[in-house]
Design a protein around this motif. Structure first.
Motif, short mmCIF file in Angstrom:
data_model
loop_
_atom_site.label_atom_id
_atom_site.label_comp_id
_atom_site.label_asym_id
_atom_site.label_seq_id
_atom_site.Cartn_x
_atom_site.Cartn_y
_atom_site.Cartn_z
N LEU A 45 -0.01 5.88 5.88
CA LEU A 45 -0.16 4.31 6.65
C LEU A 45 0.99 4.14 6.90
CD1 LEU A 45 -2.93 2.84 4.10
CD2 LEU A 45 -2.84 4.60 6.36
N HIS A 46 0.94 2.94 7.84
CA HIS A 46 2.99 1.78 7.32
C HIS A 46 3.12 2.04 6.97
CE1 HIS A 46 5.21 -1.30 9.45
NE2 HIS A 46 6.12 -0.73 10.09
N ASP A 47 3.57 1.21 5.96
CA ASP A 47 4.32 0.88 4.71
C ASP A 47 4.47 -0.36 4.37
OD1 ASP A 47 4.22 1.05 2.25
OD2 ASP A 47 6.23 1.61 2.01
N LEU A 48 4.20 -1.38 5.43
CA LEU A 48 3.71 -2.84 5.37
C LEU A 48 2.68 -3.77 4.73
CD1 LEU A 48 5.80 -4.60 4.86
CD2 LEU A 48 6.30 -4.94 8.00
N CYS A 49 1.55 -4.21 4.33
CA CYS A 49 1.09 -4.99 4.71
C CYS A 49 0.71 -6.34 5.84
CB CYS A 49 0.36 -5.68 2.86
SG CYS A 49 -1.07 -6.74 3.56
N THR A 50 0.17 -6.30 6.81
CA THR A 50 -0.14 -6.86 8.23
C THR A 50 -0.60 -8.00 7.52
OG1 THR A 50 -2.99 -5.86 7.85
CG2 THR A 50 -1.11 -4.93 9.20
N HIS A 51 -0.70 -8.62 6.58
CA HIS A 51 -0.78 -10.45 5.84
C HIS A 51 -0.16 -10.75 5.43
CE1 HIS A 51 -1.88 -12.78 2.69
NE2 HIS A 51 -2.46 -13.27 3.63
N GLY A 52 0.77 -9.90 3.91
CA GLY A 52 1.98 -10.52 2.85
C GLY A 52 3.42 -9.69 4.04
N GLY A 80 12.51 6.79 11.31
CA GLY A 80 13.16 5.68 10.82
C GLY A 80 11.75 4.58 10.50
N LYS A 81 10.53 5.59 10.41
CA LYS A 81 9.96 4.44 10.01
C LYS A 81 9.67 4.44 8.30
CE LYS A 81 7.61 4.92 14.71
NZ LYS A 81 7.56 5.43 15.12
N PRO A 82 9.41 3.46 7.90
CA PRO A 82 8.56 3.27 6.71
C PRO A 82 7.29 3.56 6.16
CG PRO A 82 9.09 1.21 6.72
CD PRO A 82 9.39 2.01 8.16
N LEU A 83 6.80 4.93 5.76
CA LEU A 83 5.31 4.88 5.42
C LEU A 83 5.11 5.44 4.06
CD1 LEU A 83 5.63 7.22 7.89
CD2 LEU A 83 4.95 5.07 8.82
N ALA A 84 3.44 5.00 3.87
CA ALA A 84 3.17 5.88 2.49
C ALA A 84 3.02 6.24 2.58
CB ALA A 84 2.17 3.71 2.15
N LEU A 85 2.72 7.00 2.34
CA LEU A 85 1.88 8.61 2.09
C LEU A 85 0.83 8.43 0.76
CD1 LEU A 85 2.32 11.91 3.03
CD2 LEU A 85 3.47 11.95 1.53
N PHE A 86 -0.10 9.66 1.21
CA PHE A 86 -1.02 9.59 -0.57
C PHE A 86 -1.72 10.73 0.21
CE2 PHE A 86 -1.44 5.39 1.91
CZ PHE A 86 -0.98 4.80 1.06
#
Length: 102
Positions: free
Chosen positions: A40-47, A25-31
């Motif tokens: 990584l969690h697919d959400l920038c911690t800044h924006g 259920g989590k959006p992730l960025a896969l590399f």
């Protein structure tokens, strides 16, 4: 409790690229970098922008909103304006399938 989630076949992510996936259920960025997979969690911690819309270069993902960079292996913030790391998730390949612990 975290479980392993199948997100696709090995080779889903071309070397040096990023793909958005959902695991647990989590959006992730896969590399994929040098034959290994990272998530990584697919959400920038800044924006609050999806990192999967960014660019991969020199082992980092660059946020498309303000160009902050995160290390794809550790989630560490690598350049301003990002200062908080992004969450990482364990990845494994089992019988040709990519699995993420989420």
């Amino acid at each position: 409790m975290a479980d392993w989630h199948d997100v696709g076949a090995e080779g889903l992510v071309p070397e040096g690229e990023v793909v958005a996936v959902i695991a647990g259920g989590k959006p992730l960025a896969l590399f994929q970098e040098e034959g290994s997979y990272y998530a990584l969690h697919d959400l920038c911690t800044h924006g609050d922008t999806p990192l999967s819309d960014g660019w991969v270069e020199d082992g980092c993902i660059e946020c498309p909103l303000h160009q902050g960079r995160f290390c794809i292996k550790t989630g560490a913030a690598m350049s301003a304006p990002v200062y908080e790391p992004v969450a990482t998730f364990e990845v494994r390949v089992t019988e040709g399938r990519i699995e993420i612990l989420a």
